[in-house]
Motif scaffolding. Structure first.
Motif, PDB file in Angstrom:
ATOM      1  N   PRO A  61      55.497  33.310  17.022  1.00  0.00           N
ATOM      2  CA  PRO A  61      56.612  32.678  16.323  1.00  0.00           C
ATOM      3  C   PRO A  61      57.122  31.440  17.048  1.00  0.00           C
ATOM      4  O   PRO A  61      57.019  31.323  18.271  1.00  0.00           O
ATOM      5  CB  PRO A  61      57.690  33.764  16.318  1.00  0.00           C
ATOM      6  CG  PRO A  61      56.981  35.039  16.673  1.00  0.00           C
ATOM      7  CD  PRO A  61      55.851  34.616  17.571  1.00  0.00           C
ATOM      8  N   GLY A  62      57.681  30.540  16.258  1.00  0.00           N
ATOM      9  CA  GLY A  62      58.510  29.483  16.799  1.00  0.00           C
ATOM     10  C   GLY A  62      59.938  30.017  16.871  1.00  0.00           C
ATOM     11  O   GLY A  62      60.144  31.220  17.058  1.00  0.00           O
ATOM     12  N   PRO A  63      60.950  29.164  16.686  1.00  0.00           N
ATOM     13  CA  PRO A  63      62.335  29.647  16.730  1.00  0.00           C
ATOM     14  C   PRO A  63      62.640  30.559  15.544  1.00  0.00           C
ATOM     15  O   PRO A  63      62.370  30.213  14.395  1.00  0.00           O
ATOM     16  CB  PRO A  63      63.158  28.349  16.668  1.00  0.00           C
ATOM     17  CG  PRO A  63      62.259  27.369  15.967  1.00  0.00           C
ATOM     18  CD  PRO A  63      60.872  27.712  16.417  1.00  0.00           C
TER      19      PRO A  63
ATOM     20  N   THR B 231      53.176  40.476  19.401  1.00  0.00           N
ATOM     21  CA  THR B 231      54.049  39.316  19.220  1.00  0.00           C
ATOM     22  C   THR B 231      54.025  38.472  20.484  1.00  0.00           C
ATOM     23  O   THR B 231      54.495  38.903  21.544  1.00  0.00           O
ATOM     24  CB  THR B 231      55.495  39.744  18.917  1.00  0.00           C
ATOM     25  OG1 THR B 231      55.514  40.544  17.726  1.00  0.00           O
ATOM     26  CG2 THR B 231      56.383  38.520  18.704  1.00  0.00           C
ATOM     27  N   THR B 232      53.437  37.281  20.374  1.00  0.00           N
ATOM     28  CA  THR B 232      53.478  36.340  21.491  1.00  0.00           C
ATOM     29  C   THR B 232      54.577  35.308  21.202  1.00  0.00           C
ATOM     30  O   THR B 232      55.662  35.681  20.783  1.00  0.00           O
ATOM     31  CB  THR B 232      52.099  35.694  21.723  1.00  0.00           C
ATOM     32  OG1 THR B 232      51.703  34.962  20.555  1.00  0.00           O
ATOM     33  CG2 THR B 232      51.063  36.751  22.029  1.00  0.00           C
ATOM     34  N   SER B 233      54.321  34.039  21.403  1.00  0.00           N
ATOM     35  CA  SER B 233      55.363  33.039  21.173  1.00  0.00           C
ATOM     36  C   SER B 233      54.775  31.642  21.312  1.00  0.00           C
ATOM     37  O   SER B 233      53.779  31.440  22.013  1.00  0.00           O
ATOM     38  CB  SER B 233      56.488  33.207  22.206  1.00  0.00           C
ATOM     39  OG  SER B 233      57.392  32.115  22.182  1.00  0.00           O
ATOM     40  N   ILE B 234      55.415  30.701  20.668  1.00  0.00           N
ATOM     41  CA  ILE B 234      55.033  29.302  20.860  1.00  0.00           C
ATOM     42  C   ILE B 234      55.187  28.905  22.333  1.00  0.00           C
ATOM     43  O   ILE B 234      54.478  28.020  22.825  1.00  0.00           O
ATOM     44  CB  ILE B 234      55.880  28.371  19.958  1.00  0.00           C
ATOM     45  CG1 ILE B 234      55.316  26.937  19.975  1.00  0.00           C
ATOM     46  CG2 ILE B 234      57.351  28.410  20.352  1.00  0.00           C
ATOM     47  CD1 ILE B 234      55.999  26.008  18.998  1.00  0.00           C
ATOM     48  N   THR B 235      56.069  29.603  23.053  1.00  0.00           N
ATOM     49  CA  THR B 235      56.277  29.263  24.461  1.00  0.00           C
ATOM     50  C   THR B 235      55.052  29.582  25.313  1.00  0.00           C
ATOM     51  O   THR B 235      54.899  29.033  26.405  1.00  0.00           O
ATOM     52  CB  THR B 235      57.498  30.002  25.043  1.00  0.00           C
ATOM     53  OG1 THR B 235      57.252  31.412  25.046  1.00  0.00           O
ATOM     54  CG2 THR B 235      58.753  29.701  24.240  1.00  0.00           C
TER      55      THR B 235
ATOM     56  N   HIS C 157      50.086  31.207  14.055  1.00  0.00           N
ATOM     57  CA  HIS C 157      51.250  30.447  14.513  1.00  0.00           C
ATOM     58  C   HIS C 157      52.210  30.249  13.342  1.00  0.00           C
ATOM     59  O   HIS C 157      51.903  29.530  12.399  1.00  0.00           O
ATOM     60  CB  HIS C 157      50.819  29.101  15.088  1.00  0.00           C
ATOM     61  CG  HIS C 157      49.987  29.232  16.328  1.00  0.00           C
ATOM     62  ND1 HIS C 157      50.538  29.213  17.584  1.00  0.00           N
ATOM     63  CD2 HIS C 157      48.654  29.400  16.498  1.00  0.00           C
ATOM     64  CE1 HIS C 157      49.573  29.366  18.493  1.00  0.00           C
ATOM     65  NE2 HIS C 157      48.427  29.487  17.845  1.00  0.00           N
ATOM     66  N   VAL C 158      53.354  30.921  13.420  1.00  0.00           N
ATOM     67  CA  VAL C 158      54.380  30.785  12.385  1.00  0.00           C
ATOM     68  C   VAL C 158      55.544  30.050  13.025  1.00  0.00           C
ATOM     69  O   VAL C 158      56.469  30.656  13.566  1.00  0.00           O
ATOM     70  CB  VAL C 158      54.812  32.165  11.854  1.00  0.00           C
ATOM     71  CG1 VAL C 158      55.712  32.005  10.626  1.00  0.00           C
ATOM     72  CG2 VAL C 158      53.602  33.014  11.491  1.00  0.00           C
ATOM     73  N   ASN C 159      55.485  28.725  13.008  1.00  0.00           N
ATOM     74  CA  ASN C 159      56.447  27.951  13.811  1.00  0.00           C
ATOM     75  C   ASN C 159      57.018  26.730  13.113  1.00  0.00           C
ATOM     76  O   ASN C 159      57.585  25.847  13.771  1.00  0.00           O
ATOM     77  CB  ASN C 159      55.792  27.545  15.141  1.00  0.00           C
ATOM     78  CG  ASN C 159      54.561  26.667  14.929  1.00  0.00           C
ATOM     79  OD1 ASN C 159      54.462  25.958  13.928  1.00  0.00           O
ATOM     80  ND2 ASN C 159      53.624  26.706  15.878  1.00  0.00           N
TER      81      ASN C 159
END
Length: 290
Positions: A225-227, A180-184, A281-283
């Protein structure tokens, strides 16, 4: 069972004050399964998934979805006892098998123990999901203490490294790792400076490890993920930010954990047999700087 497709667009002001957050204390409760995610199609039948942070949030949704697809699930959690037991009961209610392993993934010895307990119970590990994380917003980089910096990197990055190092000794061709990474990691974040840095490290880890393990037939991918409405949000952001959380997303809201689960199940299954070193990317359609 928590079932709904009427996803909330805003949240009441709330703050839990300490990490990790507790899912049962959130308002509204995160949505981790819906009527639309049915019995499953056996895509993970006879597989064993170990997931860190599997007790709540995205981890809970993925754990239950994996069980629906036939996987046996080993959930590694820190100290969220009630949340972990709730997730275990949900898995057992649908006929699944679940092992709970409590401890601190920043300690390499514990990661060895978690893998050993999983092997002793289920005899194998086919899917490793590195999902546990912490975040501590700070307005200025000068406000990030050495203690905070170490905790964020040790949990988010060191924990992933330690668990992967232990797991791959038991993994074989056809198995997979999902991080799990992040949009950030791509866009940065004004107040999550150290957290964003760890997610950047995990994105690079995904790409590097995919290359390193390809000869063994072990795929490595990530989900960014996004938020998402998880315990991490009310436990790290103040009340005003929680009220506005996700409202600046193109879809006008934050995601619910169930909306992330499918990406992990896809990457873990043979449907993704030719996907390696990639990030989903699920954002909600947010622009990503790559």
């Amino acid at each position: 069972m928590n079932e709904s497709t009427n996803f909330p667009t805003k949240f009441p002001a709330q703050h839990q004050g300490i990490q990790p957050g507790i899912e049962k204390d959130m308002n509204p409760l995160p949505i981790y399964q819906t009527q639309g995610y049915g019995i499953g199609s056996g895509r993970l039948k006879d597989k064993v998934m170990l997931i860190t942070g599997g007790d709540s949030g995205i981890g809970r949704a993925v754990s239950i979805a994996a069980a629906r697809e036939g996987a046996k699930v080993s959930i590694v959690y820190f100290n969220e006892e009630e949340d972990a037991l709730k997730t275990k009961s949900e898995i057992e209610a649908i006929g699944g098998e679940c092992l709970l392993v409590k401890g601190d993934i920043t300690k390499k010895d514990f990661c060895t123990t978690a893998i050993t307990e999983t092997i002793n119970r289920f005899s194998s590990i086919n899917i490793l999901v590195s999902n546990a994380a912490v975040q501590f917003p700070q307005n200025k980089i000068e406000d990030i203490s050495e203690e905070q910096l170490r905790r964020t990197f040790e949990t988010n990055v060191f924990g992933a490294f330690f668990m992967i190092q232990e797991a791959i000794t038991h993994m074989k061709k056809g198995d997979s790792i999902i991080i799990t990474t992040s949009i950030t990691a791509y866009n940065g974040h004004e107040t999550l400076i150290d957290y964003s840095s760890t997610k950047g490290a995990l994105t690079t880890l995904t790409r590097s490890l995919a290359t390193n393990l390809v000869s063994k037939g072990i795929r490595v991918n990530a989900v960014a993920p996004g938020p998402v409405w998880t315990p991490l949000i009310p436990s790290s952001f103040d009340e005003k930010k929680v009220e506005k959380f996700g409202t600046d997303n193109p879809l006008g809201r934050a995601a619910q954990p169930i909306e992330l689960a499918g990406a992990y199940i896809f990457l873990a299954s043979q449907d993704a047999s030719f996907i390696n070193g990639a990030t989903i990317h699920v954002n909600g359609g947010a622009m990503v700087v790559i």
